[in-house]
Each structure stands twice: as C-alpha cells, then as structure tokens.
Design an enzyme around this catalytic site. Sequence first.
Site, short mmCIF file in Angstrom:
data_model
loop_
_atom_site.label_atom_id
_atom_site.label_comp_id
_atom_site.label_asym_id
_atom_site.label_seq_id
_atom_site.Cartn_x
_atom_site.Cartn_y
_atom_site.Cartn_z
N ASP A 102 0.89 -1.28 0.05
CA ASP A 102 -0.24 0.17 -0.14
C ASP A 102 0.82 1.24 -0.11
OD1 ASP A 102 -2.15 1.50 0.03
OD2 ASP A 102 -2.51 1.54 2.33
N GLU A 127 4.97 4.64 3.93
CA GLU A 127 4.55 6.22 4.15
C GLU A 127 5.68 7.07 4.33
OE1 GLU A 127 2.81 9.69 4.95
OE2 GLU A 127 1.62 7.59 4.26
N ASN A 152 10.22 6.90 0.87
CA ASN A 152 9.74 7.83 -0.14
C ASN A 152 9.72 7.00 -1.16
OD1 ASN A 152 9.27 9.67 -2.48
ND2 ASN A 152 10.52 11.07 -1.66
N ASP A 180 -2.37 12.11 -1.60
CA ASP A 180 -2.49 13.56 -1.44
C ASP A 180 -2.78 14.15 -2.83
OD1 ASP A 180 -2.01 16.19 -0.83
OD2 ASP A 180 -0.46 15.77 0.57
N LYS A 184 -2.71 22.78 -5.57
CA LYS A 184 -2.22 23.92 -6.14
C LYS A 184 -1.34 23.15 -7.53
CE LYS A 184 -1.95 26.70 -2.22
NZ LYS A 184 -0.86 27.65 -1.22
N ASP A 219 -10.81 10.22 -4.61
CA ASP A 219 -12.28 10.98 -4.76
C ASP A 219 -12.02 12.15 -5.23
OD1 ASP A 219 -10.48 11.61 -2.55
OD2 ASP A 219 -12.15 12.86 -1.47
#
Length: 285
Positions: A102, A127, A152, A180, A184, A219
């Site tokens: 994941d 993560e 990373n 994430d 911007k 989403d």
Amino acid sequence: MIYKRRLMLLLAAAARRAACLQQARAARCSRRLAAAAVDDAQLEAFRAAAGFQVDAPPKRKRVKRLRHHRNPLSAAATQPAELAEDWARTIFDDRTQPLTVDVGCALGGWCVESAINDASRNFLGLELRPEAVARAQQSAQSLSNCAFLQCNANVDLGRLLGDLANAGAPLERICIQFPDPHFKKKHRKRRVCTPELAATISSAVCASPVSASVYVASDVLDVAEEMRERFAACDELRLEGDYDAEGWLCASPLQVQTERERAVLAGLGSTSTADCVYRALFVPA
C-alpha cells in the site's frame, strides 16, 4: 498664579484619592485570597480525614502533532531509506504468502484491518511521514503479516520491490489509494504517481510469479484521471473488471475500505469532486 496653585492642589488630591482606592482594592484581594486558602486547607484536611487521595492529578501526556502533508521533493525526503540487509527476509513471519503493498498508507488503518481480515496474506504499508509510520507500527505490533516502512516511494519503491522479490515474497497487488491531491498547480509535481513510479510498478507486477495487479482510487477526479493515464501508458498493462460509461471501475476489488473511502461514500468528503470514488484496476496484458 492663583488658578495654577488651585489646579495643582486638585491634582494632588486626585492622586491621593487614587492611591487610597488602590490600597483598598489590594487589601480586599488579600483578604479574599486568605479566605480561599483557608477554605482549600480545610477541604484538603477533610479529604485526608475521609480517606480520599490528595495526590496531584497526573500530567496530561503531550501528543506529538501529526503533519498532514510533507514535501516529497525536499532534500530530507529524497534520501534513500536506511534498511537492514536482510529486512525483506525478516519483516514477515511467512514471507511466502501473497504480498500487497500500500503506497501512501497514512496511519496504516487499511493495512491493519486487511491483515486481521485475511491472515493468509502479507500487507506492507509505505509512508513518507515518520510520525505516521510510528503510529502504524504501534497498531500492528501483534500482527505477523502486517508491517510498515518509512520511505519515499518515488525514491525507494524499485529497490524495495527488488529486495522482496529476491527474498521470495510473491507480489500480488500494489495499491495507491487516495493519495495527497496537491491541489495547487505549482505543487502538482509533488503527486506520488509519476510516470517513473508507474513504470516501476508495472515492471514489478508483470515480473511477479503470481497473478498480480495495480489498484488506484481517489475521490478527486483530476488525481484519479492522472493515475489512470499513467498506468494506461504502460503497454504491458490493461484494465480489468467491470467499468461504467465514464471508464471507472464499478466496485472495489478489495475486501476492506479505507477510512477516506468510507467518509466519501457517506457524503463527508469535503475536498472530493463528488460523493463517489473513482477506481481503476490494471493487470498484465
């Protein structure tokens, strides 16, 4: 001259009056504090006589603030992860079980719940934020088929997948769920699913000794479209499953939903494009 003298006398009288008022206020405060101290002393004496504990309450444990975002392109974040030479052989009790990776696991809730739900598979969460990894590892202490690494993915994923393959861990699935979005425009280069990462994942999935797949979900429509395009550009992959008219997977292939997915489907996704999840599943062509 007479008026000036009278003015000075009036000012002096006003100053004396103000000083007297200040002294009176100080005296009243002192009496109140003394009375409160007496009351507190009497209360403590009563508690001690009645058998109550009069120890000071325990100090509240300070919880370290968890950052919601971290720049993956910063100098610190682009350093390769430091891992033991045999980490891939020791990270799971049974490394021969099918492995799900994941990417961007956050606090690891999905990995932990999936590992509890299916003990016949291994789950590895990656993560970037060390605080999130620490909390995830704490929640998975009692699980032998769930582990987390702070790294990373755009720097270390190829090396990690290579180590796992050499250790005999069969890769079954790689997930990128609700990454994430970096809304911007100037920050979109920070998104995790780069063309290079898609190529790395595609190569590992196609080289797996078992039937493997890549699952992406978001989403945010723009993010989902970008991930779908990245993997669709890999010639060795193809879409799998039932898709709607807009080209999105109708149902998730996973048994467990992430916390974000549950919130979105419940209509609580405040940053969502819509109250729905955009999914895609890729397998070797």
